[in-house]
Motif scaffolding. Structure first.
Motif, PDB file in Angstrom:
ATOM      1  N   ALA A   1       0.854  -1.182   0.000  1.00 55.40           N
ATOM      2  CA  ALA A   1       0.000   0.000   0.000  1.00 55.40           C
ATOM      3  C   ALA A   1       0.893   1.237   0.000  1.00 55.40           C
ATOM      4  O   ALA A   1       1.689   1.440   0.925  1.00 55.40           O
ATOM      5  CB  ALA A   1      -0.907   0.002   1.230  1.00 55.40           C
ATOM      6  N   VAL A   2       0.785   2.033  -1.049  1.00 58.25           N
ATOM      7  CA  VAL A   2       1.637   3.216  -1.228  1.00 58.25           C
ATOM      8  C   VAL A   2       0.810   4.463  -0.960  1.00 58.25           C
ATOM      9  O   VAL A   2      -0.237   4.678  -1.586  1.00 58.25           O
ATOM     10  CB  VAL A   2       2.205   3.263  -2.661  1.00 58.25           C
ATOM     11  N   LYS A   3       1.262   5.273  -0.036  1.00 58.68           N
ATOM     12  CA  LYS A   3       0.483   6.450   0.349  1.00 58.68           C
ATOM     13  C   LYS A   3       0.561   7.538  -0.732  1.00 58.68           C
ATOM     14  O   LYS A   3       1.482   7.546  -1.564  1.00 58.68           O
ATOM     15  CB  LYS A   3       0.986   7.011   1.676  1.00 58.68           C
ATOM     16  N   PRO A   4      -0.391   8.485  -0.724  1.00 59.48           N
ATOM     17  CA  PRO A   4      -0.284   9.629  -1.630  1.00 59.48           C
ATOM     18  C   PRO A   4       0.957  10.462  -1.292  1.00 59.48           C
ATOM     19  O   PRO A   4       1.370  10.532  -0.134  1.00 59.48           O
ATOM     20  CB  PRO A   4      -1.564  10.425  -1.358  1.00 59.48           C
ATOM     21  N   THR A   5       1.544  11.065  -2.291  1.00 57.55           N
ATOM     22  CA  THR A   5       2.695  11.953  -2.071  1.00 57.55           C
ATOM     23  C   THR A   5       2.306  13.043  -1.077  1.00 57.55           C
ATOM     24  O   THR A   5       1.317  13.747  -1.283  1.00 57.55           O
ATOM     25  CB  THR A   5       3.124  12.613  -3.392  1.00 57.55           C
ATOM     26  N   PRO A   6       3.052  13.226   0.012  1.00 55.45           N
ATOM     27  CA  PRO A   6       2.662  14.245   0.990  1.00 55.45           C
ATOM     28  C   PRO A   6       2.895  15.679   0.528  1.00 55.45           C
ATOM     29  O   PRO A   6       2.252  16.600   1.041  1.00 55.45           O
ATOM     30  CB  PRO A   6       3.524  13.909   2.210  1.00 55.45           C
ATOM     31  N   SER A   7       3.804  15.890  -0.423  1.00 49.91           N
ATOM     32  CA  SER A   7       4.048  17.244  -0.934  1.00 49.91           C
ATOM     33  C   SER A   7       2.980  17.583  -1.968  1.00 49.91           C
ATOM     34  O   SER A   7       2.968  17.038  -3.074  1.00 49.91           O
ATOM     35  CB  SER A   7       5.439  17.340  -1.571  1.00 49.91           C
ATOM     36  N   ILE A   8       2.063  18.468  -1.589  1.00 52.00           N
ATOM     37  CA  ILE A   8       0.978  18.857  -2.479  1.00 52.00           C
ATOM     38  C   ILE A   8       0.878  20.379  -2.543  1.00 52.00           C
ATOM     39  O   ILE A   8       1.289  21.081  -1.613  1.00 52.00           O
ATOM     40  CB  ILE A   8      -0.367  18.254  -2.032  1.00 52.00           C
ATOM     41  N   ALA A   9       0.308  20.883  -3.634  1.00 54.78           N
ATOM     42  CA  ALA A   9       0.216  22.325  -3.858  1.00 54.78           C
ATOM     43  C   ALA A   9      -1.125  22.875  -3.392  1.00 54.78           C
ATOM     44  O   ALA A   9      -1.688  23.784  -4.004  1.00 54.78           O
ATOM     45  CB  ALA A   9       0.422  22.627  -5.343  1.00 54.78           C
ATOM     46  N   LEU A  10      -1.650  22.325  -2.311  1.00 50.18           N
ATOM     47  CA  LEU A  10      -2.875  22.815  -1.691  1.00 50.18           C
ATOM     48  C   LEU A  10      -2.553  23.327  -0.294  1.00 50.18           C
ATOM     49  O   LEU A  10      -1.604  22.854   0.340  1.00 50.18           O
ATOM     50  CB  LEU A  10      -3.906  21.683  -1.591  1.00 50.18           C
ATOM     51  N   PRO A  11      -3.322  24.271   0.237  1.00 45.63           N
ATOM     52  CA  PRO A  11      -3.066  24.775   1.588  1.00 45.63           C
ATOM     53  C   PRO A  11      -3.198  23.665   2.623  1.00 45.63           C
ATOM     54  O   PRO A  11      -4.136  22.865   2.574  1.00 45.63           O
ATOM     55  CB  PRO A  11      -4.143  25.852   1.771  1.00 45.63           C
ATOM     56  N   GLN A  12      -2.248  23.603   3.552  1.00 41.36           N
ATOM     57  CA  GLN A  12      -2.282  22.618   4.632  1.00 41.36           C
ATOM     58  C   GLN A  12      -1.951  23.301   5.954  1.00 41.36           C
ATOM     59  O   GLN A  12      -1.109  24.201   6.005  1.00 41.36           O
ATOM     60  CB  GLN A  12      -1.264  21.501   4.385  1.00 41.36           C
ATOM     61  N   ARG A  13      -2.589  22.856   7.018  1.00 42.49           N
ATOM     62  CA  ARG A  13      -2.332  23.412   8.340  1.00 42.49           C
ATOM     63  C   ARG A  13      -1.171  22.666   8.990  1.00 42.49           C
ATOM     64  O   ARG A  13      -1.071  21.443   8.911  1.00 42.49           O
ATOM     65  CB  ARG A  13      -3.571  23.300   9.216  1.00 42.49           C
ATOM     66  N   THR A  14      -0.302  23.413   9.679  1.00 49.73           N
ATOM     67  CA  THR A  14       0.817  22.810  10.394  1.00 49.73           C
ATOM     68  C   THR A  14       1.295  23.785  11.461  1.00 49.73           C
ATOM     69  O   THR A  14       0.641  24.803  11.737  1.00 49.73           O
ATOM     70  CB  THR A  14       1.945  22.438   9.418  1.00 49.73           C
ATOM     71  N   VAL A  15       2.442  23.458  12.060  1.00 42.97           N
ATOM     72  CA  VAL A  15       3.091  24.373  12.996  1.00 42.97           C
ATOM     73  C   VAL A  15       4.554  24.498  12.615  1.00 42.97           C
ATOM     74  O   VAL A  15       5.098  23.649  11.890  1.00 42.97           O
ATOM     75  CB  VAL A  15       2.964  23.895  14.460  1.00 42.97           C
TER      76      VAL A  15
END
Length: 332
Positions: free
Chosen positions: A267-281
């Motif tokens: 099972a291969v996850k989606p690429t985490p680097s995406i060009a959509l806004p994401q919340r983080t710290v």
């Protein structure tokens, strides 16, 4: 741990945006015909730049620095070097103090007290090129034993038709998102008797090696999770005088190879680097919203196929060499 294997040992080195990556392979039998031409095809299948891949332009040309003389292995360590040609670490300057969702930024900082913010450093998928180069050497050794490894993408975002798979990737790419998938890798011509019972099972080694690929979040062998929904009468591999009548076990019983085809799915996850806004710290605990620029794959699964082949080959060649050294006699 940057070294894999016991009898066929591989140590990888280098970072995504450093000058080079590579591997040192020890334990290769002497006299094996080997050249860069035997390694390059697997690297070409993994390298970026394709229509559904990261636009990073890397030739991934492998250089053999040692361990081969006059076209044959010498039995000494083989050093493989792949130079990074299209480095753009500046793409990550705005992200150096934030934790990218789905990446190893936070955990690397917790473990080491610092992190390489040049695109992930050792945690980058670029490190897998070194594994593929080493895996190609393992494939060459296995070939002399009649064993072959081959993989394919079986599913992308729930779609199994090749045209629908491509459409899913392109749709995700168009909106700045990514998708995951399922990769299957098979090994044919595997001799029976590889692996050990209890704590050194062949299937456990395979699962550990393939889970060691950064984007992989699940591994199943044979029927895998589907076996939980079977009756014993459905899942058991019956036998007659000609051998096994099915292969629900995926080529391993009791931690030891049966001689059937080994079948593994990832099972291969989606690429985490995406060009959509994401919340983080950020590293100071302040909340941030980020958009990840740079060059990234909308689906990792396609380029992961040769990586999965390489890791399965490394497990099998290690088991073959162990069996040659310590294995018992097969019954006549």
């Amino acid at each position: 741990m940057n070294t894999f294997g016991r009898f066929f040992r591989v140590t990888t080195f280098g970072e995504s945006h450093g000058p080079a990556i590579g591997a040192v392979v020890d334990g290769v039998p002497p006299g094996l015909p080997l050249s860069a031409g035997d390694i390059q095809p697997m690297l070409d299948r993994r390298r970026p730049g394709g229509p559904l891949a990261s636009p990073r332009k890397e030739p991934d040309a492998v250089e053999i620095l040692s361990g081969v003389f006059e076209g044959r292995t010498t039995g000494t360590p083989i050093a493989l070097l792949i130079r990074n040609r299209d480095v753009r670490s500046g793409d990550y300057d705005a992200l150096r103090d934030v934790f990218r969702p789905g990446h190893a930024d936070y955990t690397y900082l917790q473990k080491y007290g610092l992190r390489d913010h040049r695109g992930g450093g050792r945690s980058s998928g670029r490190e897998t090129a070194a594994r593929v180069a080493a895996g190609a050497v393992a494939v060459a050794v296995l070939k002399t034993h009649g064993t072959a490894v081959a993989g394919s993408v079986r599913e992308v975002h729930g779609k199994t038709d090749p045209a629908e798979m491509e459409a899913e990737v392109r749709a995700a790419q168009a909106r700045g998102d990514s998708v995951g998938g399922i990769v299957e890798v098979r090994a044919s011509g595997v001799p029976p008797g590889l692996g050990s019972p209890v704590f050194d099972k062949l299937d456990a080694a395979i699962a550990g090696a393939l889970m060691g690929i950064g984007a992989v979040k699940g591994v199943e062998i044979g029927e895998g999770f589907a076996a939980a929904r079977f009756y014993g009468s459905e899942n058991n591999d019956a036998m007659d005088a000609s051998g096994f009548l099915s292969n629900h076990a995926g080529g391993v019983l009791g931690g030891i190879s049966t001689g059937q085809e080994i079948v593994v799915r990832l099972a291969v996850k989606p690429t985490p680097s995406i060009a959509l806004p994401q919340r983080t710290v950020d590293i100071h605990g302040e909340e941030r919203e980020i958009i990840i620029a740079g060059r990234h794959d909308p689906c990792i699964a396609f380029r992961l196929v040769p990586v999965a082949e390489a890791m399965l080959a490394l497990v099998l060649v290690d088991a073959v060499l162990e069996q040659e050294m310590y294995g018992g006699q097969a019954p006549e």
